[in-house]
Enzyme design. Structure first.
Site, mmCIF file in Angstrom:
data_model
loop_
_atom_site.group_PDB
_atom_site.id
_atom_site.type_symbol
_atom_site.label_atom_id
_atom_site.label_comp_id
_atom_site.label_asym_id
_atom_site.label_seq_id
_atom_site.Cartn_x
_atom_site.Cartn_y
_atom_site.Cartn_z
ATOM 1 N N GLY A 150 0.905 -1.135 0.183
ATOM 2 C CA GLY A 150 0.003 -0.162 0.172
ATOM 3 C C GLY A 150 0.826 1.227 0.011
ATOM 4 N N THR A 151 1.883 1.242 0.629
ATOM 5 C CA THR A 151 2.926 2.332 0.799
ATOM 6 C C THR A 151 3.469 2.939 -0.449
ATOM 7 O OG1 THR A 151 3.522 1.876 3.107
ATOM 8 C CG2 THR A 151 5.058 3.494 1.908
ATOM 9 N N CYS B 209 3.854 4.491 17.082
ATOM 10 C CA CYS B 209 5.207 4.406 17.856
ATOM 11 C C CYS B 209 6.262 4.366 16.956
ATOM 12 C CB CYS B 209 5.382 2.960 18.491
ATOM 13 S SG CYS B 209 5.189 2.829 20.198
ATOM 14 N N ALA C 296 -2.125 -6.516 0.015
ATOM 15 C CA ALA C 296 -2.630 -7.473 0.125
ATOM 16 C C ALA C 296 -2.901 -8.135 1.879
ATOM 17 C CB ALA C 296 -1.437 -8.636 -0.588
ATOM 18 N N HIS C 297 -1.735 -7.572 2.566
ATOM 19 C CA HIS C 297 -1.954 -8.239 3.888
ATOM 20 C C HIS C 297 -3.098 -7.758 4.652
ATOM 21 C CE1 HIS C 297 0.070 -5.008 6.431
ATOM 22 N NE2 HIS C 297 0.368 -4.487 5.299
ATOM 23 N N ASN D 47 -8.168 3.790 9.068
ATOM 24 C CA ASN D 47 -7.571 2.430 9.611
ATOM 25 C C ASN D 47 -7.623 2.706 11.284
ATOM 26 O OD1 ASN D 47 -5.537 4.774 8.728
ATOM 27 N ND2 ASN D 47 -4.189 4.012 10.150
ATOM 28 N N GLN E 35 -7.586 -0.214 3.723
ATOM 29 C CA GLN E 35 -8.537 -0.942 5.099
ATOM 30 C C GLN E 35 -9.937 -1.261 4.348
ATOM 31 O OE1 GLN E 35 -7.531 -1.742 7.676
ATOM 32 N NE2 GLN E 35 -5.463 -0.855 7.959
HETATM 33 N N1 PLP Z 1 -2.962 2.934 3.931
HETATM 34 C C1 PLP Z 1 -3.768 2.708 5.079
HETATM 35 C C2 PLP Z 1 -4.951 3.136 5.328
HETATM 36 C C3 PLP Z 1 -3.106 1.471 5.953
HETATM 37 O O1 PLP Z 1 -3.559 1.119 6.952
HETATM 38 C C4 PLP Z 1 -1.829 1.068 5.575
HETATM 39 C C5 PLP Z 1 -1.160 0.151 6.412
HETATM 40 O O2 PLP Z 1 -1.136 0.180 7.555
HETATM 41 C C6 PLP Z 1 -1.129 1.472 4.405
HETATM 42 C C7 PLP Z 1 -1.779 2.379 3.523
HETATM 43 C C8 PLP Z 1 0.266 0.845 4.145
HETATM 44 O O3 PLP Z 1 0.025 -0.208 3.384
HETATM 45 P P1 PLP Z 1 1.421 -1.248 3.638
HETATM 46 O O4 PLP Z 1 1.730 -1.974 4.738
HETATM 47 O O5 PLP Z 1 0.976 -2.421 2.426
HETATM 48 O O6 PLP Z 1 2.689 -0.654 2.901
#
Ligand code: PLP
Length: 376
Positions: A71-72, A313, A189-190, A140, A168
């Site tokens: 996601g990042t 954190c 995916a996770h 989230n 999410q």
């Molecule tokens: N966007 C949201 C709303 C998330 O909750 C998260 C992960 O906690 C991410 C993006 C980032 O996803 P990833 O962990 O696959 O990088």
């Protein structure tokens, strides 16, 4: 200690057994998905079928899906794609959105955690520069679902593009990419029963896009690098399972709401954040006033129960939650907030264990409970 209880599904959810099986099968195979021989073509078939499955989860065309390392990366790629634009982010976006653009402007949310549409309209009108608006589909920390179709309507009127982080929401509520009308939709995916380190960005036809990673022509030149085929196989199968189990996910609201009602009965000062807005069925962000979230977290951990705090954190320091701050929650109260997130493995027994342990902490540590028992 009896079995550990995992109530941190928004951080990551256990992999679905079918996804593990698909990954194992792919890991045992050899071949580069770009090779033209039979081994390569078999790998390519795994990637294609994952793409179909992820497209189906979001109602998008397979060609619109670009796989990423999570996601990042997907959020970073969308912001890079629109980098010559002014970036407007809602105040509750994930760090992988809100901390990426230089000089992003923040648009506020209401006390219930919903993006303030009137304020967004004003922000959009404050400059004629073309913009990218970033509003997530579901938060989230609170689970609050955002009015993304309305955001798109306002953005279109101002000729702005829209990035919707659906990390999410995917696998928890139905997503229709075309109906939402966004330019970029991001997934991980996770969060839905697949592996960590795999994600996707879904692109609207004609949306500007510049690859973050250049090199080979993978992903039609939109993301270079040999594909993580096993990871993608796991993502695809998890996406299919998640699509089939949306009703089960929705039914978690019953368990979550019962939990919140019971806690409110046990501790009248208990607060739930975002409860006045539409929320994901699995998420509860709740405060036990007077007891620091880190204390609650550690006591629950000792009791074998995993949840998370509303704070992040980083390098040993606990930052207050920017989400709760944006909702106008007082910093002291926000420092007492836990996020409890349910998922596909959650049982009634898990929630009963959590409620029992939470009540135990409340009676031992909450100033309100101690006062009440001293007065009795
Ligand atoms: N966007 C949201 C709303 C998330 O909750 C998260 C992960 O906690 C991410 C993006 C980032 O996803 P990833 O962990 O696959 O990088």
């Amino acid at each position: 200690m009896s079995q550990r209880v995992y109530l941190d599904h928004n951080a990551t959810t256990p992999m679905r057994p079918q996804a593990i099986a698909a990954m194992e099968e792919a890991l045992r195979a050899v071949g580069n998905a770009s090779s033209v021989h039979g081994f390569g073509r078999a790998m390519r078939a795994r990637v294609d079928s994952a793409r179909e499955a992820v497209a189906a989860l979001t109602g998008a065309r397979a060609a619109a899906v670009v796989f990423t390392s999570g996601g990042t990366e997907a959020n970073n790629a969308a912001i890079r794609a629109a980098r010559r634009r002014r970036v407007i982010v809602s105040a509750i976006e994930h760090d992988s959105v809100r901390l990426v653009a230089d000089q992003a402007e923040t648009t506020p949310v209401t006390a219930s955690g919903v993006v303030d549409l009137a304020a967004l309209e004003r922000t959009l009108a404050s400059s004629s520069e073309p913009a990218l608006v970033c509003v997530m589909l579901a938060n989230n920390e609170t689970g609050v679902v955002q009015p993304v179709a309305d955001v798109v309507r306002l953005a279109r009127a101002a000729k702005a593009l829209v990035l919707c982080d659906a990390v999410q929401a995917a696998g928890k509520i139905d997503i229709d990419f075309a109906a939402l009308g966004v330019d970029y939709l991001t997934l991980s995916a996770h969060k839905l029963g697949g592996p960590q380190g795999v994600g996707a960005i879904v692109l609207r036809d004609g949306a500007p896009f510049e690859p973050l990673l250049r090199g080979g022509g993978q992903e039609r030149g939109r993301r270079a690098g040999t594909e993580n085929v096993a990871g993608l196989a796991g993502f695809g199968v998890a996406a299919t399972r998640a699509s089939l189990e949306l009703a089960q996910m929705a039914s978690l609201a019953g368990l979550r709401d019962d939990m919140e009602r019971t806690l409110a009965r046990l501790a009248p000062g208990m607060r739930v954040f975002g409860a006045a807005a539409p929320r994901l069925a699995n998420t509860s962000c709740l405060a036990m006033p007077g007891v620091a979230a880190t204390t609650q977290l550690m006591a629950l951990d000792l009791a074998g129960i995993a949840v998370s705090t509303g704070s992040a954190c980083s390098s040993g320091t606990v930052r207050p939650s920017h989400v709760l701050a944006a909702m106008g929650v007082d910093a002291d109260l926000a420092g007492c907030a836990l996020r409890v997130s349910l998922g596909w493995t959650t049982t009634d027994g898990n929630i009963a264990r959590f409620v029992g342990a939470w009540n135990d902490i409340y009676r031992r540590l909450s100033p309100a409970a101690r006062l009440a028992s001293a007065a009795a």
